[in-house]
Scaffold this active site. Structure first.
Site, PDB file in Angstrom:
ATOM      1  N   PRO A  23      45.543  38.254  37.859  1.00  0.00           N
ATOM      2  CA  PRO A  23      45.703  38.440  39.308  1.00  0.00           C
ATOM      3  C   PRO A  23      47.015  39.164  39.622  1.00  0.00           C
ATOM      4  O   PRO A  23      48.062  38.811  39.074  1.00  0.00           O
ATOM      5  CB  PRO A  23      45.735  37.009  39.850  1.00  0.00           C
ATOM      6  CG  PRO A  23      45.202  36.151  38.751  1.00  0.00           C
ATOM      7  CD  PRO A  23      45.512  36.841  37.472  1.00  0.00           C
ATOM      8  N   CYS A  25      49.073  40.568  43.087  1.00  0.00           N
ATOM      9  CA  CYS A  25      49.124  40.703  44.543  1.00  0.00           C
ATOM     10  C   CYS A  25      49.287  42.160  44.942  1.00  0.00           C
ATOM     11  O   CYS A  25      50.102  42.893  44.375  1.00  0.00           O
ATOM     12  CB  CYS A  25      50.275  39.880  45.111  1.00  0.00           C
ATOM     13  SG  CYS A  25      49.991  38.100  45.025  1.00  0.00           S
ATOM     14  N   ALA A  57      46.160  36.410  44.014  1.00  0.00           N
ATOM     15  CA  ALA A  57      46.351  35.105  44.650  1.00  0.00           C
ATOM     16  C   ALA A  57      45.815  35.174  46.071  1.00  0.00           C
ATOM     17  O   ALA A  57      46.346  35.915  46.910  1.00  0.00           O
ATOM     18  CB  ALA A  57      47.830  34.734  44.647  1.00  0.00           C
ATOM     19  N   GLN A  99      41.713  34.121  42.175  1.00  0.00           N
ATOM     20  CA  GLN A  99      42.729  33.076  42.044  1.00  0.00           C
ATOM     21  C   GLN A  99      42.924  32.418  43.409  1.00  0.00           C
ATOM     22  O   GLN A  99      43.344  33.079  44.364  1.00  0.00           O
ATOM     23  CB  GLN A  99      44.047  33.671  41.552  1.00  0.00           C
ATOM     24  CG  GLN A  99      45.109  32.642  41.244  1.00  0.00           C
ATOM     25  CD  GLN A  99      46.413  33.288  40.789  1.00  0.00           C
ATOM     26  OE1 GLN A  99      47.061  33.987  41.576  1.00  0.00           O
ATOM     27  NE2 GLN A  99      46.789  33.072  39.541  1.00  0.00           N
ATOM     28  N   TYR A 181      54.575  28.358  43.357  1.00  0.00           N
ATOM     29  CA  TYR A 181      53.777  28.149  44.563  1.00  0.00           C
ATOM     30  C   TYR A 181      53.430  26.666  44.707  1.00  0.00           C
ATOM     31  O   TYR A 181      53.887  25.832  43.921  1.00  0.00           O
ATOM     32  CB  TYR A 181      52.578  29.087  44.562  1.00  0.00           C
ATOM     33  CG  TYR A 181      53.020  30.541  44.585  1.00  0.00           C
ATOM     34  CD1 TYR A 181      53.858  31.010  45.593  1.00  0.00           C
ATOM     35  CD2 TYR A 181      52.669  31.417  43.568  1.00  0.00           C
ATOM     36  CE1 TYR A 181      54.311  32.324  45.606  1.00  0.00           C
ATOM     37  CE2 TYR A 181      53.111  32.744  43.567  1.00  0.00           C
ATOM     38  CZ  TYR A 181      53.942  33.185  44.593  1.00  0.00           C
ATOM     39  OH  TYR A 181      54.396  34.483  44.594  1.00  0.00           O
ATOM     40  N   ARG A 228      45.989  28.136  36.180  1.00  0.00           N
ATOM     41  CA  ARG A 228      47.192  28.834  35.710  1.00  0.00           C
ATOM     42  C   ARG A 228      48.407  27.930  35.866  1.00  0.00           C
ATOM     43  O   ARG A 228      48.656  27.365  36.948  1.00  0.00           O
ATOM     44  CB  ARG A 228      47.418  30.137  36.486  1.00  0.00           C
ATOM     45  CG  ARG A 228      48.750  30.806  36.150  1.00  0.00           C
ATOM     46  CD  ARG A 228      48.862  32.242  36.612  1.00  0.00           C
ATOM     47  NE  ARG A 228      48.364  33.145  35.574  1.00  0.00           N
ATOM     48  CZ  ARG A 228      48.627  34.456  35.539  1.00  0.00           C
ATOM     49  NH1 ARG A 228      49.370  35.013  36.475  1.00  0.00           N
ATOM     50  NH2 ARG A 228      48.135  35.205  34.577  1.00  0.00           N
ATOM     51  N   LEU A 299      53.975  40.881  29.163  1.00  0.00           N
ATOM     52  CA  LEU A 299      54.383  42.054  28.391  1.00  0.00           C
ATOM     53  C   LEU A 299      53.511  42.228  27.142  1.00  0.00           C
ATOM     54  O   LEU A 299      54.005  42.438  26.033  1.00  0.00           O
ATOM     55  CB  LEU A 299      55.863  41.973  28.022  1.00  0.00           C
ATOM     56  CG  LEU A 299      56.845  42.155  29.195  1.00  0.00           C
ATOM     57  CD1 LEU A 299      58.279  42.098  28.697  1.00  0.00           C
ATOM     58  CD2 LEU A 299      56.591  43.460  29.935  1.00  0.00           C
ATOM     59  N   GLY A 321      48.498  42.590  33.092  1.00  0.00           N
ATOM     60  CA  GLY A 321      48.674  42.993  34.473  1.00  0.00           C
ATOM     61  C   GLY A 321      49.121  44.428  34.573  1.00  0.00           C
ATOM     62  O   GLY A 321      48.338  45.332  34.849  1.00  0.00           O
ATOM     63  N   ARG A 322      50.397  44.661  34.322  1.00  0.00           N
ATOM     64  CA  ARG A 322      50.953  45.994  34.561  1.00  0.00           C
ATOM     65  C   ARG A 322      50.352  47.056  33.658  1.00  0.00           C
ATOM     66  O   ARG A 322      50.275  48.218  34.045  1.00  0.00           O
ATOM     67  CB  ARG A 322      52.476  45.946  34.428  1.00  0.00           C
ATOM     68  CG  ARG A 322      53.105  45.080  35.511  1.00  0.00           C
ATOM     69  CD  ARG A 322      54.614  45.008  35.423  1.00  0.00           C
ATOM     70  NE  ARG A 322      55.119  44.012  36.352  1.00  0.00           N
ATOM     71  CZ  ARG A 322      56.392  43.750  36.553  1.00  0.00           C
ATOM     72  NH1 ARG A 322      57.319  44.415  35.873  1.00  0.00           N
ATOM     73  NH2 ARG A 322      56.770  42.834  37.423  1.00  0.00           N
TER      74      ARG A 322
END
Length: 355
Positions: A23, A25, A57, A99, A181, A228, A299, A321-322
């Protein structure tokens, strides 16, 4: 046979591979409603060969949004806007996941695109954040401590959002109990100073998360369920790996199919040591200590690295992700690098497939 490109059963469904989209944002929703950006952003990863695509999220209530630009599943208009997005993901062969989240004391903050930091004031579209205790995140507004009725509403909000998610066509649900969160805030003694049944002991601090897991599982009994965790607060006296392992075992006993192991996000004073695969050891220790399937994240940027993590038994799946942002066809590229013979290259792209 590449482990990364072997299928993985999750409950009644099977992911076509173990390279998944975490996920991320986008801060691009309007009143919680996803936009055309979300459609293009998420569908491209399915075209790129992902096994599961997990949407960002997504708040279970209006006050649970991180920023005013976050997506939600707290009304039917949001549910209906998600439907064509999930259909596009499924049509391209990936499982569509979401998520479910509540930001707690980190809610009502400026998006990173605003050029501003901190809490959004009420006269500019912000709202009063809530939390287990009236302890602010550094630089943010002080939250209001939730009372018993607010906690009960929160559990109901997670259940209702799970139901809408299934109606919208999502097949996989993830409960967000990480990154500082709300559910993570209840878990960590650094943010939870309550003296009632939701504070103090580990059993009490985990009570809300376990209630949410039960409620989501009841609302979506057939959907693969992920949770998670941040395995460490990276701060003295905070939530740690041992507690994560214990509660990972508990959520699995209540029907979670896999735990997704990340870290950090609770306090601004965290001291994270970052490097390639820096969170993988957390996943490995939870997998071995709790005896539950896990995904690793952090990473993980190339095929050989991802394959090695699985081959070593450190994880059952990889969340990236990235690297997906840099290359929306990460899985197609990785399959070529590993010599994996997959049959889901889009026919429109086959001419570019490595010989």
């Amino acid at each position: 046979m590449s482990l990364l490109f072997s299928p993985l059963a999750l409950g009644r469904l099977t992911a076509r591979n173990r390279l998944w989209v975490a996920p991320m944002c986008q801060y691009s929703a309007v009143d919680g409603v996803p936009q055309e950006w979300h459609h293009t952003h998420l569908a491209q990863f399915a075209s790129g060969g992902a096994g599961i695509v997990i949407a960002e999220a997504t708040a279970v209530s209006s006050e649970g949004r991180i920023s005013p630009e976050d997506t939600g599943l707290y009304n039917d208009a949001q549910r209906d806007a998600w439907a064509p997005i999930t259909a596009a993901i499924r049509a391209r062969g990936a499982l569509a996941g979401v998520q479910l989240a509540h930001a707690g004391r980190k809610a009502s903050t400026w998006s990173p695109f605003s050029g501003r930091r901190g809490s959004v004031p009420s006269d500019e579209g912000g709202w009063q954040p809530v939390a287990p205790s009236a302890i602010a995140f550094d630089g943010f507004a002080e939250p209001v401590a939730m009372d018993a009725s607010a906690i009960d509403r929160l559990v109901a909000d997670f259940a209702a959002a799970a139901g809408r998610a299934i109606e919208a066509g999502f097949e996989v649900l993830e409960i967000h109990a990480a990154h500082g969160y709300l559910l993570h805030q209840f878990l960590s003694p650094l943010s939870n100073s309550r003296d009632d049944e939701y504070g103090g002991s580990l059993e009490n601090r985990a009570r809300l998360l376990l209630r949410v897991v039960d409620a989501v599982r009841d609302a979506a009994p057939d959907a693969p369920l992920l949770v998670r965790f941040s395995a460490s607060d990276w701060a003295p006296g905070g939530w740690d790996l041992e507690e994560t392992t214990m509660i990972a075992r508990e959520v699995a006993a209540r029907g979670a199919d896999l735990v997704d192991i990340s870290s950090g996000g609770l306090v601004a004073s965290q001291q994270i040591v970052v490097g390639p695969g820096y969170q993988v050891d957390f996943a490995a220790q939870v997998r071995r200590g709790a005896g539950v399937p896990v995904s690793a994240v952090g990473l993980i940027t190339d095929a050989a690295q991802a394959e090695a993590i699985l081959a070593s038994g450190d994880a059952d799946a990889i969340m990236a992700g990235r690297e997906w942002l840099r290359d929306p066809h990460f899985a197609l590229r990785a399959s070529g690098e590993l010599g994996a013979d997959i049959d889901y290259w889009p026919k429109q792209y086959v001419r570019a497939r490595p010989a």
